[in-house]
Scaffold this motif. Structure first.
Motif, mmCIF file in Angstrom:
data_model
loop_
_atom_site.group_PDB
_atom_site.id
_atom_site.type_symbol
_atom_site.label_atom_id
_atom_site.label_comp_id
_atom_site.label_asym_id
_atom_site.label_seq_id
_atom_site.Cartn_x
_atom_site.Cartn_y
_atom_site.Cartn_z
ATOM 1 N N ASP A 88 -71.402 53.733 12.706
ATOM 2 C CA ASP A 88 -70.270 54.437 13.327
ATOM 3 C C ASP A 88 -68.938 53.808 12.910
ATOM 4 N N VAL A 89 -68.805 53.547 11.625
ATOM 5 C CA VAL A 89 -67.618 52.881 11.106
ATOM 6 C C VAL A 89 -66.454 53.865 10.949
ATOM 7 N N ILE A 90 -65.260 53.376 11.230
ATOM 8 C CA ILE A 90 -64.045 54.118 10.905
ATOM 9 C C ILE A 90 -63.504 53.535 9.601
ATOM 10 N N GLY A 109 -72.577 60.865 1.210
ATOM 11 C CA GLY A 109 -72.314 61.703 2.367
ATOM 12 C C GLY A 109 -71.530 60.935 3.424
ATOM 13 N N LEU A 110 -71.832 61.212 4.670
ATOM 14 C CA LEU A 110 -71.112 60.570 5.773
ATOM 15 C C LEU A 110 -71.943 59.463 6.419
ATOM 16 N N GLU A 111 -72.820 58.887 5.625
ATOM 17 C CA GLU A 111 -73.725 57.850 6.094
ATOM 18 C C GLU A 111 -72.983 56.688 6.756
ATOM 19 N N LYS A 209 -66.943 68.667 2.207
ATOM 20 C CA LYS A 209 -68.092 67.882 2.675
ATOM 21 C C LYS A 209 -67.752 67.055 3.918
ATOM 22 N N ILE A 210 -66.475 67.026 4.269
ATOM 23 C CA ILE A 210 -66.024 66.185 5.379
ATOM 24 C C ILE A 210 -65.958 67.008 6.659
ATOM 25 N N HIS A 211 -66.757 66.642 7.635
ATOM 26 C CA HIS A 211 -66.724 67.365 8.912
ATOM 27 C C HIS A 211 -66.686 66.408 10.099
ATOM 28 N N ILE A 212 -66.276 65.168 9.849
ATOM 29 C CA ILE A 212 -66.047 64.220 10.934
ATOM 30 C C ILE A 212 -64.543 64.159 11.201
#
Length: 271
Positions: A88-90, A109-111, A209-212
């Motif tokens: 859960d890194v920013i 990805g968003l790993e 690809k970014i949805h966070i």
């Protein structure tokens, strides 16, 4: 005690970890180092786990003659996150640091990433017939980039002087000399390889690809990228917000650290 992380290809990267809580990794830009975020580290480490590091070839990290491209920088980041056992890194990327994030997303990805912050960086540096939101407000072409590559190779100090004067035209001579004293310590072959890697990249397709949650911060008076480039990012990244530091340049992180820290803290606690 100085802390180093060794990558899978045996390169030592210098890093610092201060504070406890939600992990935030700050990624510096071209020719810079972890000290770019010293104010953020000092203030935000009271509430968060603040992690800064020197990209390979930069600062105190090993200056190799291999792995000097954004793909390897992204892999270094992935290995570094694993080494520190983070989740859960920013990620906060300033300038070229933003592209390390984009490349990470391309490859992995968003790993292990929960949020990202992009600071004053367009998804494509080179301007052409299909793109005018790149470097120097749409005026930097591949022809310009190839000339700069030659200049970096033949006269790094000459390139550094031009780069600083373009980035911060308001600098007085004292400020300019301080910046020159720092930037001239870089290794020309590293800077050449990284400039070459950057001019070859186009991250426009990465944005979908970014949805966070994504925070986009641009300097209203940045000489590098126009506010329209920031608007483009916002329009093409879901769940994003754009904040303009109206009277600030590409150096907004240093110019107004109090506001930058406040905006970043609001972003981290909002979601």
């Amino acid at each position: 005690m100085m802390e180093f992380f060794t990558t899978s290809d045996n390169v030592k990267l210098y890093y610092e970890v201060k504070g406890e809580g939600l992990p935030i990794i700050f990624i510096h830009g071209f020719s810079e180092d972890h000290n770019s975020f010293r104010i953020q580290q000092r203030v935000l480490s009271k509430k968060y786990k603040i992690i800064t590091y020197d990209l390979r070839g930069h600062g105190i990290s090993d200056r190799t003659d291999y792995g000097l491209n954004l793909e390897r920088f992204a892999l270094d980041l992935r290995e570094f996150i694993g080494y520190l056992e983070l989740k859960d890194v920013i990620l906060v990327g300033w300038s070229m640091g933003a592209w390390v994030i984009f490349e990470y997303i391309n490859l992995f990805g968003l790993e292990k990433i929960s949020k990202i912050c992009i600071v004053d960086k367009s998804p494509k540096a080179i301007n052409d017939n299909s793109w005018d939101l790149g470097l120097y407000h749409g005026k930097y072409t591949m022809e310009n980039a190839l000339k700069d590559l030659s200049l970096i190779k033949e006269n790094w100090i000459g390139f550094a002087e031009k780069f600083i004067r373009n980035m911060a035209p308001y600098f007085n001579e004292k400020q300019f000399n301080i910046s020159m004293d720092k930037i001239k310590n870089n290794s020309p072959h590293v800077m050449y390889s990284m400039w070459k890697s950057m001019i070859e990249k186009d991250y426009r397709d990465t944005l979908s690809k970014i949805h966070i949650p994504t925070l986009i911060i641009f300097g209203g008076k940045s000489t590098f990228y126009s506010v329209d480039a920031g608007k483009y990012l916002k329009e093409n990244i879901r769940n994003s917000q754009l904040i303009i530091f109206e009277d600030h340049t590409h150096l907004l992180v240093l110019e107004n650290p109090i506001r930058f820290n406040r905006v970043l803290e609001e972003f981290t606690s909002k979601y």
